[in-house]
Scaffold this motif. Structure first.
Motif, PDB file in Angstrom:
ATOM      1  N   GLN A  67      93.438 -19.882  53.447  1.00  0.00           N
ATOM      2  CA  GLN A  67      93.504 -19.067  52.224  1.00  0.00           C
ATOM      3  C   GLN A  67      92.197 -18.316  52.013  1.00  0.00           C
ATOM      4  O   GLN A  67      92.189 -17.140  51.663  1.00  0.00           O
ATOM      5  CB  GLN A  67      93.799 -19.935  50.987  1.00  0.00           C
ATOM      6  CG  GLN A  67      95.042 -20.786  51.086  1.00  0.00           C
ATOM      7  CD  GLN A  67      96.277 -19.967  51.408  1.00  0.00           C
ATOM      8  OE1 GLN A  67      96.377 -18.787  51.077  1.00  0.00           O
ATOM      9  NE2 GLN A  67      97.235 -20.585  52.081  1.00  0.00           N
ATOM     10  N   PHE A 121      93.555 -19.477  63.075  1.00  0.00           N
ATOM     11  CA  PHE A 121      94.185 -19.931  61.830  1.00  0.00           C
ATOM     12  C   PHE A 121      94.423 -21.436  61.830  1.00  0.00           C
ATOM     13  O   PHE A 121      94.901 -22.005  60.859  1.00  0.00           O
ATOM     14  CB  PHE A 121      95.479 -19.148  61.561  1.00  0.00           C
ATOM     15  CG  PHE A 121      95.216 -17.680  61.379  1.00  0.00           C
ATOM     16  CD1 PHE A 121      94.100 -17.239  60.661  1.00  0.00           C
ATOM     17  CD2 PHE A 121      96.050 -16.723  61.932  1.00  0.00           C
ATOM     18  CE1 PHE A 121      93.830 -15.892  60.487  1.00  0.00           C
ATOM     19  CE2 PHE A 121      95.785 -15.362  61.773  1.00  0.00           C
ATOM     20  CZ  PHE A 121      94.679 -14.951  61.055  1.00  0.00           C
ATOM     21  N   GLY A 137      95.838  -9.578  57.020  1.00  0.00           N
ATOM     22  CA  GLY A 137      95.159 -10.628  57.778  1.00  0.00           C
ATOM     23  C   GLY A 137      95.833 -10.858  59.123  1.00  0.00           C
ATOM     24  O   GLY A 137      95.171 -10.910  60.166  1.00  0.00           O
ATOM     25  N   MET A 177      97.327  -8.827  51.362  1.00  0.00           N
ATOM     26  CA  MET A 177      96.317  -9.736  51.906  1.00  0.00           C
ATOM     27  C   MET A 177      96.822 -10.447  53.165  1.00  0.00           C
ATOM     28  O   MET A 177      96.174 -10.411  54.207  1.00  0.00           O
ATOM     29  CB  MET A 177      95.941 -10.743  50.823  1.00  0.00           C
ATOM     30  CG  MET A 177      95.037 -11.858  51.269  1.00  0.00           C
ATOM     31  SD  MET A 177      94.497 -12.827  49.843  1.00  0.00           S
ATOM     32  CE  MET A 177      95.588 -14.224  49.999  1.00  0.00           C
ATOM     33  N   TYR A 178      97.983 -11.063  53.060  1.00  0.00           N
ATOM     34  CA  TYR A 178      98.489 -11.811  54.224  1.00  0.00           C
ATOM     35  C   TYR A 178      98.908 -10.869  55.350  1.00  0.00           C
ATOM     36  O   TYR A 178      98.617 -11.120  56.519  1.00  0.00           O
ATOM     37  CB  TYR A 178      99.664 -12.707  53.826  1.00  0.00           C
ATOM     38  CG  TYR A 178      99.235 -13.871  52.956  1.00  0.00           C
ATOM     39  CD1 TYR A 178      98.460 -14.905  53.485  1.00  0.00           C
ATOM     40  CD2 TYR A 178      99.582 -13.927  51.619  1.00  0.00           C
ATOM     41  CE1 TYR A 178      98.042 -15.953  52.690  1.00  0.00           C
ATOM     42  CE2 TYR A 178      99.169 -14.984  50.809  1.00  0.00           C
ATOM     43  CZ  TYR A 178      98.404 -15.994  51.352  1.00  0.00           C
ATOM     44  OH  TYR A 178      97.989 -17.022  50.577  1.00  0.00           O
ATOM     45  N   MET A 182      91.919 -15.473  54.547  1.00  0.00           N
ATOM     46  CA  MET A 182      92.814 -14.374  54.209  1.00  0.00           C
ATOM     47  C   MET A 182      92.235 -13.570  53.043  1.00  0.00           C
ATOM     48  O   MET A 182      92.271 -12.337  53.042  1.00  0.00           O
ATOM     49  CB  MET A 182      94.205 -14.905  53.852  1.00  0.00           C
ATOM     50  CG  MET A 182      95.001 -15.295  55.068  1.00  0.00           C
ATOM     51  SD  MET A 182      95.440 -13.802  56.014  1.00  0.00           S
ATOM     52  CE  MET A 182      96.050 -14.505  57.515  1.00  0.00           C
TER      53      MET A 182
END
Lengths: 424, 79, 421
Positions: free
Chosen positions: C399, C281, C248, C244-245, C402
């Motif tokens: 969060q 972000f 992203g 996921m991170y 992401m």
């Protein structure tokens, strides 16, 4: 105004100059020999080491430490205590094997790998482990070939080739096995028998410089830890000083203790993990296997052509298959021996007379580690044949190549129903 | 009632914000107008002043303060 | 003749925009005359068009030559629609014709987006790299013509606008009126030097984003994490959180890097194309995020989808409650954006998720406003709003975003439904 322009473009120009310098000058230590790196690379079996040129060249050109190219495939990864790299290290031989080739590597892969080290192989010795399993009817798989192929190999080939029959054939094979190969246009020219122009060659040279430098920067970071984890610990297990009888006893003892879960003398791990549940299905599964007719014979001729070109004195090792296993899977030993005859004829009829033929010894206990790979006593037998060849002065070979070995005639020659020596 | 007073009342009705003292402040930055509010304001202005304000006309650069909107309305009324 | 053309196109090298260092070397070399002329206050219109055309052709050569034919057909199609509507709008203004023009303009895109979903993942023959971004440009023109703010269009400028090489494949999405003004005027030397300075900086930053950071996250980190995650399998596992991170960040640095290149090359040509990213972000809320992430797209959707939806809903008083109106519009807007990405369950749920988040964000803002008003009347200070609340907002938004990217990546599709172990 000018000051403003200088402020905007000055850093860019500086950056461009720096980048070009990095690309064209390369790392400061690129001509240095680093024994630690060389030793690690020699046994790393990492795809990077095979694909790229730098580490191979560094080790094989080291005048203070003798590395010998060991061409082959998956057998090099069978690192038990009697593996040639471990024996050479344990008994302080005056050579160390530089292992080239892994699972899926075949003659064509070796041919392009050799292009990168043609200078380093000049008038040197080499070991060539030629597996009859390469010589299947179905052609070399594109994916495996492409995995080990690199731009660096393509460039080395383009630079070395002189438009000979073998060069043209190699280019054709390359285009067929890897249709989107880098530098396709230039390779097509070679395949078509055209001479590369001065501009083409300049381009090859320039690109090669940049690639070599990139290689010199980065390939040192992908040499794995086989030396530390798989070689050095086993060196300590071997009896000192060298004693053939003790070694053999140790090989038997180790083999016995590691082949308990099957009646084929196959390593327990291998039998559990690699054969496992497919075991029942494998009965007679290899009855139709045929190594006697294959395009691989012409590819193999390319390797021989390259060895002759560099005046390399090579010893060829032909392995057996595990007899008990072959019986179970139905592999035809008559066919296997016919393939061996064909390979040996291709070698000896052209002056490659150093052949260590182990192909009939697959029934000796603890000779094979698994189904087709040498282990324990097999490696010792390998060593008995190979070590003296490498350690002692050998008469210079005289090769007389026969281009007819690059042909459909030879690929399709049937050594079962014909006498191989009738092929001219 | 003049246009300015009517606009102030309209914005107070719609968004519960009094812009009397901040006629030159950016209404988007002040959090009074957003894209939803813009459209509501357009519809209200259309009804109130009988003008047609195209959605793509109400750009965030030239219709972003009380005074600019007043000027815009005047411009469209006279057009 | 046709066969010869196809063979010639197939034989040419294929160069994806900003794909490799060589591309920049050639592109910048061809741009030098443009930059020098611009410095001396002139725009080399013909030369610039030829260079652009050349670089567009090599985007679609080699194996993807058929995309070039699709592009040509598409541009002819759009030209006919835009100019026919333009001629019509001069005299009349009816809704059905307007709606018909918009529909015809997005029809090729609909075909291209729907074909893989109903035809086993095969691409439509009408498709070419950049079709969505060209559609955004022409649809916006039709809408602005309907509004009466875009009254004069020129064929040559239209074609240059649609086929503006630096942004053809993936934006940023420009607007015709803005583009035309830049194109017809040459910046002063001072302005141009500012543009040059920014262009150089954006190019360098773009290299860092795309070739260092995106490579790190996308190739070095992401690939092994995916392997681990698929090996562990199941509904959710730790490596998937890593995916996921990594994904992203890869998505951001790859796309932001590309956008920086596109903006920089546009600046060199003296066109001040809008920026696409503004430190997304750092967004403290999801509404803030969409003002910072893929800005030219989210503003396009705001101006041409969301605001028009709201307009229709408010004007016709469909819902009594304005909050229902905005909520429905947010969700529809984001759903359409999801569909635009592709007709797959994960793109659509990505859109839906963001739509819901916008509604919740709005509800929270209203609640805060109300509470603060009550507190003010009660003589109390407003709810705290300081660097800590902002930090909390940033963390929560990050969060959420992401997670939505994990959905967007399609990796969950692979993990849940196509995990062949």
């Amino acid at each position: 105004m000018l000051k403003r322009l200088a402020l905007i473009f000055g850093p860019v120009i500086a950056a461009v100059v720096l980048v070009l310098a990095v690309l064209f000058v390369g790392p400061f230590d690129k001509h240095k020999h680093n024994l630690a790196t060389e030793e690690q690379a020699a046994v790393s079996l990492s795809p990077t080491v095979f694909r790229q040129a730098h580490l191979k060249q560094m080790a094989l050109s080291d005048e203070d430490h003798r590395f010998v190219p060991f061409f082959g495939s998956s057998e090099w990864n069978r690192m038990d205590a009697f593996h040639p790299a471990i024996l050479a290290r344990a008994y302080h031989r005056d050579y160390q094997p530089f292992l080239l080739g892994q699972k899926g590597a075949e003659a064509l892969t070796q041919y392009f790998g050799m292009q990168q080290i043609s200078k380093e192989m000049h008038h040197k010795k080499a070991v060539f482990f030629v597996s009859p399993q390469w010589f299947t009817k179905a052609d070399q798989q594109g994916a495996a070939f492409q995995f080990y192929f690199s731009k660096s190999q393509a460039l080395a080939f383009l630079k070395n080739q002189t438009g000979t029959y073998a060069d043209r054939y190699a280019a054709k094979r390359l285009l067929k096995t890897y249709p989107n190969v880098p530098y396709r246009d230039l390779i097509q020219k070679v395949a078509d028998g055209q001479k590369l122009s001065t501009l083409d060659l300049q381009y090859v040279k320039l690109t090669q410089t940049v690639h070599d430098n990139e290689d010199a920067y980065f390939s040192r970071y992908d040499i794995g830890d086989n030396l530390k984890n798989r070689v050095i610990p086993k060196v300590k297990e071997l009896p000192q000083p060298y004693n053939a009888e003790q070694l053999d006893a140790k090989a038997v003892a180790l083999g016995e203790s590691q082949t308990r879960n099957n009646k084929f003398g196959i390593l327990d791990n291998f039998f559990t993990n690699r054969i496992g549940r497919t075991f029942p299905a494998l009965r007679n599964a290899q009855a139709h296997f045929d190594y006697t007719q294959s395009a691989e014979y012409s590819d193999f001729q390319l390797d021989l052509d390259q060895l002759a070109k560099t005046h390399t004195n090579a010893i060829f090792v032909i392995p057996p298959v595990n007899s008990k296993w072959a019986k179970y899977t139905g592999l035809n030993q008559g066919m296997y021996q016919a393939a061996v005859r064909k390979i040996k004829y291709q070698l000896t009829s052209q002056g490659f007379n150093n052949v260590l033929d182990l192909s009939r010894r697959g029934n000796e206990p603890f000779f094979m580690e698994d189904t087709i790979h040498l282990g324990w006593r097999g490696w010792l037998a390998f060593d008995h044949g190979v070590a003296p060849f490498l350690e002692h002065e050998q008469p210079a070979p005289t090769y007389h190549l026969n281009n007819h070995f690059i042909s459909q005639d030879w690929n399709n020659f049937d050594p079962i129903n014909n006498d191989v020596t009738t092929f001219k | 009632m003049d246009i300015q007073a009517e606009l102030i009342e309209m914005i107070d009705d719609l968004f519960m914000e009094d812009i009397t003292d901040i006629m030159d402040e950016d209404l988007y930055n002040a959090g009074i107008l957003d894209s939803m509010g813009t459209v509501e304001l357009i519809v209200a202005m259309e009804e109130k002043f009988g003008i047609k304000v195209p959605v793509s006309e109400l750009g965030r650069d030239d219709w972003n303060t009380g005074n600019k909107i007043v000027a815009g309305i005047k411009g469209l009324k006279n057009a | 003749m046709m066969q010869g053309l196809i063979q010639w196109l197939q034989s040419l090298p294929n160069w994806q925009p900003y794909g490799e260092p060589k591309y920049f070397a050639f592109l910048l070399a061809f741009l030098i005359p443009i930059v020098v002329a611009m410095f001396f206050g002139r725009r080399l219109k013909i030369y610039q068009s030829l260079v652009s055309l050349g670089f567009i052709v090599v985007m679609y050569t080699g194996a993807s030559y058929h995309q070039l034919f699709a592009l040509v057909a598409y541009v002819i199609w759009q030209t006919i629609i835009v100019f026919a509507y333009h001629a019509y709008r001069k005299k009349y203004d009816t809704f059905p014709i307007f709606a018909g023009a918009v529909f015809l303009a997005i029809l090729p895109l609909i075909f291209v987006k729907v074909t893989p979903a109903i035809n086993d993942g095969n691409m439509s023959l009408l498709g070419f790299l950049g079709i969505s971004y060209l559609t955004f440009r022409s649809v916006a023109m039709i809408m602005e013509m309907r509004d009466g703010v875009l009254t004069e269009i020129k064929l040559s400028t239209f074609l240059r606008f649609m086929l503006f090489m630096p942004t053809i494949s993936s934006g940023p999405i420009d607007r015709y009126r803005r583009f035309e003004e830049d194109y017809d005027n040459v910046p002063t030397r001072e302005e141009y030097l500012d543009l040059l300075e920014k262009a150089v900086w954006y190019l360098m930053l773009g290299f860092f984003y795309k070739y260092v950071l995106a490579y790190f996250f996308g190739t070095i980190l992401l690939a092994p994490l995916k392997v681990d995650a698929l090996a562990q399998g199941g509904f959710m596992n730790w490596p998937t959180v890593g995916v996921m991170y990594a994904y992203g960040f890869d998505l951001f640095f790859d796309f932001a890097g590309y956008s920086l290149f596109a903006v920089a090359i546009s600046y060199l040509m003296g066109i001040k194309i809008p920026m696409n990213f503004n430190q997304p972000f750092k967004a403290a809320s999801i509404k803030d995020f969409w003002n910072r992430w893929h800005i030219s797209l989210s503003f396009w959707f705001r101006d041409f989808v969301f605001m028009r939806l709201v307009f229709v809903l408010v004007k016709n008083k469909i819902f009594k409650n304005r909050n229902v109106t905005s909520g429905v519009a947010y969700i529809l807007n984001m759903l359409i954006m999801g569909f635009w990405h592709g007709v797959t369950w994960y793109y659509i749920s990505y859109g839906l998720l963001h739509g819901i988040a916008m509604v919740l964000n709005d509800a929270w803002l209203r609640k805060k406003k109300k509470v603060n008003k009550e507190r003010r009347l009660a003589g109390k200070g407003p709810l705290p709003s300081n660097k800590w609340t902002t930090a909390l907002g940033i963390i929560v938004t990050f969060q959420f975003v992401m997670f939505s990217f994990l959905l967007f990546s399609g990796f969950l599709n692979q993990l849940w439904f196509h995990n062949i172990k």
